[in-house]
Motif scaffolding. Structure first.
Motif, PDB file in Angstrom:
ATOM      1  N   LEU A 235       0.833  -1.207   0.000  1.00 54.69           N
ATOM      2  CA  LEU A 235       0.000   0.000   0.000  1.00 54.69           C
ATOM      3  C   LEU A 235       0.863   1.249   0.000  1.00 54.69           C
ATOM      4  O   LEU A 235       0.536   2.247  -0.670  1.00 54.69           O
ATOM      5  CB  LEU A 235      -0.913   0.009   1.232  1.00 54.69           C
ATOM      6  CG  LEU A 235      -1.838  -1.187   1.441  1.00 54.69           C
ATOM      7  CD1 LEU A 235      -2.616  -1.026   2.744  1.00 54.69           C
ATOM      8  CD2 LEU A 235      -2.793  -1.324   0.266  1.00 54.69           C
ATOM      9  N   LEU A 236       1.969   1.204   0.739  1.00 55.75           N
ATOM     10  CA  LEU A 236       2.853   2.361   0.818  1.00 55.75           C
ATOM     11  C   LEU A 236       3.472   2.682  -0.536  1.00 55.75           C
ATOM     12  O   LEU A 236       3.440   3.834  -0.994  1.00 55.75           O
ATOM     13  CB  LEU A 236       3.948   2.114   1.856  1.00 55.75           C
ATOM     14  CG  LEU A 236       5.008   3.197   2.009  1.00 55.75           C
ATOM     15  CD1 LEU A 236       4.380   4.550   2.326  1.00 55.75           C
ATOM     16  CD2 LEU A 236       6.014   2.814   3.102  1.00 55.75           C
ATOM     17  N   LEU A 237       4.035   1.668  -1.199  1.00 57.58           N
ATOM     18  CA  LEU A 237       4.687   1.924  -2.479  1.00 57.58           C
ATOM     19  C   LEU A 237       3.676   2.309  -3.554  1.00 57.58           C
ATOM     20  O   LEU A 237       3.911   3.235  -4.344  1.00 57.58           O
ATOM     21  CB  LEU A 237       5.488   0.702  -2.917  1.00 57.58           C
ATOM     22  CG  LEU A 237       6.697   0.335  -2.045  1.00 57.58           C
ATOM     23  CD1 LEU A 237       7.532  -0.750  -2.718  1.00 57.58           C
ATOM     24  CD2 LEU A 237       7.566   1.537  -1.733  1.00 57.58           C
ATOM     25  N   LYS A 238       2.557   1.627  -3.612  1.00 56.66           N
ATOM     26  CA  LYS A 238       1.538   1.971  -4.615  1.00 56.66           C
ATOM     27  C   LYS A 238       0.931   3.334  -4.327  1.00 56.66           C
ATOM     28  O   LYS A 238       0.652   4.115  -5.245  1.00 56.66           O
ATOM     29  CB  LYS A 238       0.462   0.891  -4.652  1.00 56.66           C
ATOM     30  CG  LYS A 238       0.945  -0.451  -5.188  1.00 56.66           C
ATOM     31  CD  LYS A 238      -0.125  -1.527  -5.091  1.00 56.66           C
ATOM     32  CE  LYS A 238       0.400  -2.869  -5.596  1.00 56.66           C
ATOM     33  NZ  LYS A 238      -0.615  -3.948  -5.456  1.00 56.66           N
ATOM     34  N   GLY A 239       0.718   3.625  -3.033  1.00 56.68           N
ATOM     35  CA  GLY A 239       0.199   4.936  -2.667  1.00 56.68           C
ATOM     36  C   GLY A 239       1.188   6.037  -2.986  1.00 56.68           C
ATOM     37  O   GLY A 239       0.809   7.126  -3.454  1.00 56.68           O
ATOM     38  N   PHE A 298       6.908   9.950   9.488  1.00 56.51           N
ATOM     39  CA  PHE A 298       7.072   8.503   9.627  1.00 56.51           C
ATOM     40  C   PHE A 298       5.750   7.862   9.219  1.00 56.51           C
ATOM     41  O   PHE A 298       4.697   8.167   9.793  1.00 56.51           O
ATOM     42  CB  PHE A 298       7.406   8.147  11.076  1.00 56.51           C
ATOM     43  CG  PHE A 298       7.853   6.724  11.267  1.00 56.51           C
ATOM     44  CD1 PHE A 298       9.198   6.384  11.181  1.00 56.51           C
ATOM     45  CD2 PHE A 298       6.936   5.718  11.541  1.00 56.51           C
ATOM     46  CE1 PHE A 298       9.617   5.076  11.374  1.00 56.51           C
ATOM     47  CE2 PHE A 298       7.345   4.408  11.735  1.00 56.51           C
ATOM     48  CZ  PHE A 298       8.692   4.081  11.646  1.00 56.51           C
ATOM     49  N   VAL A 299       5.796   6.964   8.240  1.00 57.51           N
ATOM     50  CA  VAL A 299       4.573   6.407   7.654  1.00 57.51           C
ATOM     51  C   VAL A 299       4.348   4.987   8.174  1.00 57.51           C
ATOM     52  O   VAL A 299       5.233   4.137   8.096  1.00 57.51           O
ATOM     53  CB  VAL A 299       4.640   6.403   6.114  1.00 57.51           C
ATOM     54  CG1 VAL A 299       3.266   6.063   5.532  1.00 57.51           C
ATOM     55  CG2 VAL A 299       5.110   7.756   5.581  1.00 57.51           C
ATOM     56  N   LEU A 300       3.140   4.749   8.674  1.00 55.19           N
ATOM     57  CA  LEU A 300       2.740   3.439   9.209  1.00 55.19           C
ATOM     58  C   LEU A 300       1.446   3.012   8.518  1.00 55.19           C
ATOM     59  O   LEU A 300       0.346   3.241   9.035  1.00 55.19           O
ATOM     60  CB  LEU A 300       2.517   3.536  10.724  1.00 55.19           C
ATOM     61  CG  LEU A 300       3.751   3.781  11.589  1.00 55.19           C
ATOM     62  CD1 LEU A 300       3.335   4.361  12.932  1.00 55.19           C
ATOM     63  CD2 LEU A 300       4.520   2.488  11.786  1.00 55.19           C
ATOM     64  N   PRO A 301       1.541   2.373   7.347  1.00 59.32           N
ATOM     65  CA  PRO A 301       0.330   1.977   6.614  1.00 59.32           C
ATOM     66  C   PRO A 301      -0.144   0.572   6.955  1.00 59.32           C
ATOM     67  O   PRO A 301      -0.772  -0.093   6.138  1.00 59.32           O
ATOM     68  CB  PRO A 301       0.806   2.061   5.160  1.00 59.32           C
ATOM     69  CG  PRO A 301       2.241   1.624   5.236  1.00 59.32           C
ATOM     70  CD  PRO A 301       2.766   2.076   6.581  1.00 59.32           C
ATOM     71  N   ILE A 322       2.142   9.392   9.998  1.00 58.69           N
ATOM     72  CA  ILE A 322       1.083   9.190   9.004  1.00 58.69           C
ATOM     73  C   ILE A 322       0.685   7.730   9.164  1.00 58.69           C
ATOM     74  O   ILE A 322       1.398   6.827   8.730  1.00 58.69           O
ATOM     75  CB  ILE A 322       1.569   9.482   7.578  1.00 58.69           C
ATOM     76  CG1 ILE A 322       2.071  10.931   7.464  1.00 58.69           C
ATOM     77  CG2 ILE A 322       0.462   9.232   6.565  1.00 58.69           C
ATOM     78  CD1 ILE A 322       2.677  11.278   6.114  1.00 58.69           C
ATOM     79  N   ALA A 323      -0.444   7.474   9.840  1.00 61.40           N
ATOM     80  CA  ALA A 323      -0.734   6.128  10.330  1.00 61.40           C
ATOM     81  C   ALA A 323      -2.109   5.652   9.906  1.00 61.40           C
ATOM     82  O   ALA A 323      -3.065   6.437   9.817  1.00 61.40           O
ATOM     83  CB  ALA A 323      -0.627   6.095  11.859  1.00 61.40           C
ATOM     84  N   LEU A 345      -7.421   1.311   4.081  1.00 58.80           N
ATOM     85  CA  LEU A 345      -6.277   0.499   3.682  1.00 58.80           C
ATOM     86  C   LEU A 345      -6.278   0.362   2.165  1.00 58.80           C
ATOM     87  O   LEU A 345      -6.640  -0.680   1.608  1.00 58.80           O
ATOM     88  CB  LEU A 345      -6.346  -0.876   4.369  1.00 58.80           C
ATOM     89  CG  LEU A 345      -6.144  -0.861   5.880  1.00 58.80           C
ATOM     90  CD1 LEU A 345      -6.427  -2.227   6.477  1.00 58.80           C
ATOM     91  CD2 LEU A 345      -4.733  -0.406   6.236  1.00 58.80           C
ATOM     92  N   SER A 346      -5.865   1.439   1.510  1.00 60.19           N
ATOM     93  CA  SER A 346      -5.845   1.462   0.051  1.00 60.19           C
ATOM     94  C   SER A 346      -4.738   2.398  -0.407  1.00 60.19           C
ATOM     95  O   SER A 346      -4.370   3.347   0.299  1.00 60.19           O
ATOM     96  CB  SER A 346      -7.184   1.949  -0.511  1.00 60.19           C
ATOM     97  OG  SER A 346      -7.382   3.328  -0.222  1.00 60.19           O
TER      98      SER A 346
END
Length: 400
Positions: A235-239, A298-301, A322-323, A345-346
């Protein structure tokens, strides 16, 4: 069957970590939590031991934590490739020299082996507490709806007894507490968050000195185990790819252990973001802190993490979060704003959150950074958490 007696006199606390996985224990979030609590409790004067039940004879250094540590390979009866009962000599090793002050703290959940272990402890009259560590979040969503019916049936039919027989069960978020109560309504469940620092060992952290965003603003970062589905790294990389296509100017850095690094690098290349996305190896200690201090967010997907310590440790360093909702940070980062929420969650929701972060004005970022620090300090003191657990170990169940 004997009923477990309540701990009396001096406590003998035995933290039991079951099958923490193939990652080194110093990089395993669940193992780290057990280590930090054990170290705090030993420092406070309790007799404490760390016991790891491993599926293999994985060798680890014996100075894992400031507490005596025992690594034991599992042997016993298997069904469908999973252990369902341990050999008697394994249980005997765990319970050797137990007294009426012995209590186990089991760090595990959603495992048929727990029924056998809990039964063995009860036969020996030894009480146990439990921390689930988010292992039910694969089965129920944030609205407490069942997403995996068969595992949910297993929990209600079998693991419910394990939970309700426990001295108490620790939940680390309100959502996890509601899930535990749904599975086992008669469970004594206590809400106790995770932590990020030790006031007794390290003192209360000093506020971050950095008062402005990075020269590369916005620089987004993730630090943690490369478990793609669990951590939501797809999700992180695609987002992030959608964010760049929408005109976003930021960059992304990932650091962490795990064999999925090459898979993530291939995904970044296929999304044409490899020029703006760096995927590095594991970092520890001061080296890790040095890198995190260069990031802006700091990203927490994560799909399944529950109050991950990585997020609190980043916030201590002044990084706004960013959670995703499953992490449990939603109610902590909204007011005062210490981060941004990933609503769903997308990839689209991740991209939206990244774009909102980029719009944070440079003179607003310091206040958000300080709010993140204050949030983490107010929640995350291992000393207080370990002390609270000791109080619960020694308190009669009927009083809670």
């Amino acid at each position: 069957m004997l009923q477990p007696s309540m701990p009396k006199g001096s406590l003998d606390i035995r933290h039991l970590v079951i099958d923490p996985g193939d990652m080194p224990l110093r990089a395993n979030g669940l193992a780290i939590v057990a280590q930090r609590i054990a170290a705090e409790q030993k420092r406070a004067g309790s007799k404490v031991g760390l016991f790891y039940l491993l599926k293999s004879s994985l060798e680890e250094p014996q100075d894992i934590a400031d507490a005596p540590t025992r690594l034991t390979p599992m042997t016993g009866v298997k069904m469908g490739g999973r252990f369902i009962r341990l050999d008697k000599h394994v249980i005997d090793a765990l319970t050797a020299d137990a007294t009426d002050g012995t209590i186990f703290h089991i760090h595990h959940g959603r495992d048929p082996l727990l029924l056998s272990i809990a039964s063995a402890f009860r036969r020996r009259g030894i009480p146990y507490a439990m921390t689930i560590h988010g292992r039910y979040s694969h089965i129920f969503d944030q609205e407490n709806r069942v997403v995996k019916p068969l595992p949910a049936i297993y929990l209600r039919l079998f693991e419910r007894w394990v939970l309700e027989s426990a001295h108490f069960v620790q939940a680390v978020t309100p959502a996890e507490r509601e899930i535990i109560r749904r599975v086992a309504p008669r469970t004594s469940c206590e809400l106790i968050f995770n932590a990020a620092y030790s006031s007794s060992i390290d003192g209360v952290p000093e506020p971050p000195t950095r008062m402005s965003p990075s020269p590369r603003f916005p620089l987004f970062g993730f630090c943690g185990r490369y478990a793609i589905e669990h951590k939501g790294l797809d999700l992180l990389l695609k987002g992030f790819a959608e964010y760049r296509r929408a005109g976003g100017k930021g960059a992304l850095e990932l650091v962490g252990p795990g064999p999925a690094r090459e898979q993530l690098e291939a995904l970044a290349k296929s999304l044409s973001i490899d020029e703006y996305c760096r995927i590095g190896g594991p970092l520890f200690g001061e080296e890790k802190k040095k890198v995190l201090r260069t990031w802006d967010f700091f990203v927490l997907p994560s799909r399944f993490d529950v109050f991950p310590t990585a997020g609190l440790e980043a916030a201590i360093l002044g990084l706004p979060l960013i959670a995703s909702k499953p992490t449990g940070f939603a109610e902590h980062i909204v007011e005062p704003p210490s981060g941004l929420l990933i609503e769903k969650l997308s990839p689209e929701a991740v991209a939206k959150a990244l774009l909102l972060a980029e719009r944070v004005k440079k003179d607003e970022w310091p206040a958000m950074s300080r709010a993140a620090f204050n949030m983490a300090v107010s929640i995350g003191d291992w000393t207080l958490i370990a002390r609270r657990l000791v109080e619960l170990y020694g308190r009669p169940k009927s009083l809670r």
